[in-house]
Every structure is written in structure tokens, then in C-alpha cells.
Motif scaffolding. Structure first.
Motif, short mmCIF file in Angstrom:
data_model
loop_
_atom_site.label_atom_id
_atom_site.label_comp_id
_atom_site.label_asym_id
_atom_site.label_seq_id
_atom_site.Cartn_x
_atom_site.Cartn_y
_atom_site.Cartn_z
N UNK A 74 -69.53 14.77 38.15
CA UNK A 74 -69.31 15.09 36.73
C UNK A 74 -68.08 15.94 36.47
N UNK A 75 -67.48 15.69 35.33
CA UNK A 75 -66.38 16.52 34.85
C UNK A 75 -66.95 17.81 34.25
N UNK A 76 -68.06 17.67 33.54
CA UNK A 76 -68.77 18.79 32.93
C UNK A 76 -70.26 18.56 33.08
N UNK A 77 -71.10 19.60 32.95
CA UNK A 77 -72.54 19.39 32.98
C UNK A 77 -72.95 18.43 31.87
N UNK A 78 -73.80 17.48 32.19
CA UNK A 78 -74.23 16.49 31.21
C UNK A 78 -73.35 15.26 31.13
N UNK A 79 -72.29 15.19 31.94
CA UNK A 79 -71.41 14.02 31.97
C UNK A 79 -72.25 12.83 32.43
N UNK A 80 -72.38 11.86 31.55
CA UNK A 80 -73.19 10.68 31.86
C UNK A 80 -72.41 9.41 31.55
N UNK A 81 -73.00 8.31 31.96
CA UNK A 81 -72.38 7.01 31.71
C UNK A 81 -73.42 6.06 31.14
N UNK A 82 -72.99 5.19 30.26
CA UNK A 82 -73.82 4.10 29.75
C UNK A 82 -73.32 2.84 30.42
N UNK A 83 -74.23 2.13 31.10
CA UNK A 83 -73.85 1.03 31.98
C UNK A 83 -74.66 -0.21 31.63
N UNK A 84 -74.02 -1.36 31.44
CA UNK A 84 -74.79 -2.59 31.27
C UNK A 84 -75.44 -2.99 32.60
N UNK A 85 -76.61 -3.58 32.53
CA UNK A 85 -77.24 -4.09 33.75
C UNK A 85 -76.40 -5.21 34.36
N UNK A 114 -76.32 17.26 22.74
CA UNK A 114 -76.17 18.34 21.75
C UNK A 114 -77.46 19.16 21.65
N UNK A 115 -78.60 18.46 21.65
CA UNK A 115 -79.90 19.14 21.54
C UNK A 115 -80.15 20.03 22.75
N UNK A 116 -79.86 19.54 23.93
CA UNK A 116 -80.18 20.25 25.17
C UNK A 116 -79.17 21.35 25.49
N UNK A 117 -77.89 21.10 25.23
CA UNK A 117 -76.88 22.06 25.69
C UNK A 117 -75.87 22.50 24.63
N UNK A 176 -83.24 13.71 30.46
CA UNK A 176 -84.25 12.64 30.44
C UNK A 176 -85.46 13.07 29.63
N UNK A 177 -85.85 14.33 29.75
CA UNK A 177 -86.99 14.83 28.98
C UNK A 177 -86.73 14.82 27.48
N UNK A 178 -85.49 15.05 27.09
CA UNK A 178 -85.14 15.07 25.67
C UNK A 178 -84.83 13.68 25.13
#
Length: 179
Positions: A74-85, A114-117, A176-178
Motif C-alpha cells: 500500500x501507498x497509504x493505509x486503506x489503499x485498496x483495489x477494485x478488480x474484475x473477476x 471515510x467512515x473507518x479512517x 471489511x467489517x464496515x
């Protein structure tokens, strides 16, 4: 914090007053050891992740045509990706359903982070092709990088290092919880 070592005992390198922050786990990424070769789905980490359990794969949520996963580097905490199957390299190759769900997951990711961090902003984008900076060019993925005022401090600019205050497992659990 201990005083910096001003005189090198081994006589190697440049004498300076800088502290060193070691991140040896990133060496595999920097050297490209973890980057798949070829365009076959069998060698693609994004294709392999979908068969793993969500916690081990760092998957946050699964949709009908796409899933959200934390970036292993990650570049920053929470850095995520949206990936097609589906294993496709180029944005125009997505179906209408994949395009819509990719956009919806991106919106949801922003809301959850935004909600979590309390992220102040985001960088969102795709690197299309290896010449454009895609580390895994053969399987399209969209980055969602949370940003905070002052997060681009001296570390990446002068030290070429990012300091991440949270372990990936903890970040995954929160997001994931949020979701």
C-alpha cells in the motif's frame, strides 16, 4: 529515539545524521519477483486470490463481477483495489455490467474508508499497460488510495519510504467489517 550514528564503524557509505527505516519485505516488489510473467490467468495473482478465503487474500468484499482487495504494497493505509473477476487487461474490454459494478464498488470503497479512517481525499485510477506503470498489466484493477492532509511528508520525498501505521490484517478487518 536513539542518537543517530554519526561515524560509521564499517567505513562504508556516506556519513550523515539520518535515521534508517528498513522495509526489507518490499524488496520482492521492487525487484519484480512477485510480478507475474505472461498474460495467462494461471500466473495472475488477481485470478488466484478469488479461490482463497477472504482473510488470507485480504479481500474486503465480493460482488457479482468484481471484488475489492487491499493492496499488498500500500501507498497509504486503506489503499485498496477494485478488480474484475474476469482476466482482462484493458478498460474498454469490460462489459457494461463490469463497468457499472466497478464504479459502484469504487464509490462504496470511498464511503467505507471515510467512515473507518476519516480520509480527507482520494487518488483513484488505473495504470493501463506496463509503460503506464501497471505492475500487473494483464489484469485490470483500479486503485483507491485514501489521502490525508500532510500524508505526503518528507519520508517519500526524501527517504523514498512510506510509513504505514497499521498492519494489513488490521486494516482489512476494519474495512471489511464496515463494508
Amino acid at each position: 529515539m536513539p542518537e543517530p550514528e554519526l561515524v560509521r564503524q564499517d567505513g562504508v557509505g556516506v556519513v550523515d545524521a539520518l535515521q534508517r527505516l528498513w522495509t526489507p519485505h518490499r524488496l520482492a516488489y521492487v525487484q519484480g519477483d512477485r510480478t507475474p510473467v505472461g498474460d495467462e490467468p494461471a500466473g495472475c495473482p488477481f485470478c488466484r486470490l478469488v479461490d482463497m478465503d477472504d482473510v488470507s487474500a485480504l479481500i474486503l468484499a465480493r460482488g457479482k463481477t468484481v471484488y475489492a482487495v487491499l493492496n499488498l504494497y500500500p501507498y497509504n493505509p486503506g489503499h485498496l483495489m477494485v478488480v474484475p473477476y474476469r482476466h482482462v487487461p484493458d478498460y474498454p474490454e469490460l462489459t457494461a455490467d463490469e463497468t457499472v459494478e466497478l464504479a459502484q464498488f469504487t464509490q462504496r470503497a470511498m464511503t467505507v474508508v471515510r467512515k473507518v479512517s476519516a480520509a480527507h481525499g482520494f487518488n483513484i485510477g488505473m495504470n493501463q499497460g506496463s509503460v503506464a506503470g501497471a505492475g500487473i498489466a494483464d489484469h485490470l484493477h483500479q486503485h483507491v488510495v485514501p489521502r490525508w492532509g500532510g500524508d505526503a511528508n518528507f519520508m517519500p520525498v526524501l527517504g523514498h519510504t512510506k510509513v504505514l501505521p497499521q498492519l494489513l490484517g488490521e486494516t482489512r478487518e476494519l474495512l471489511a467489517g464496515a463494508w
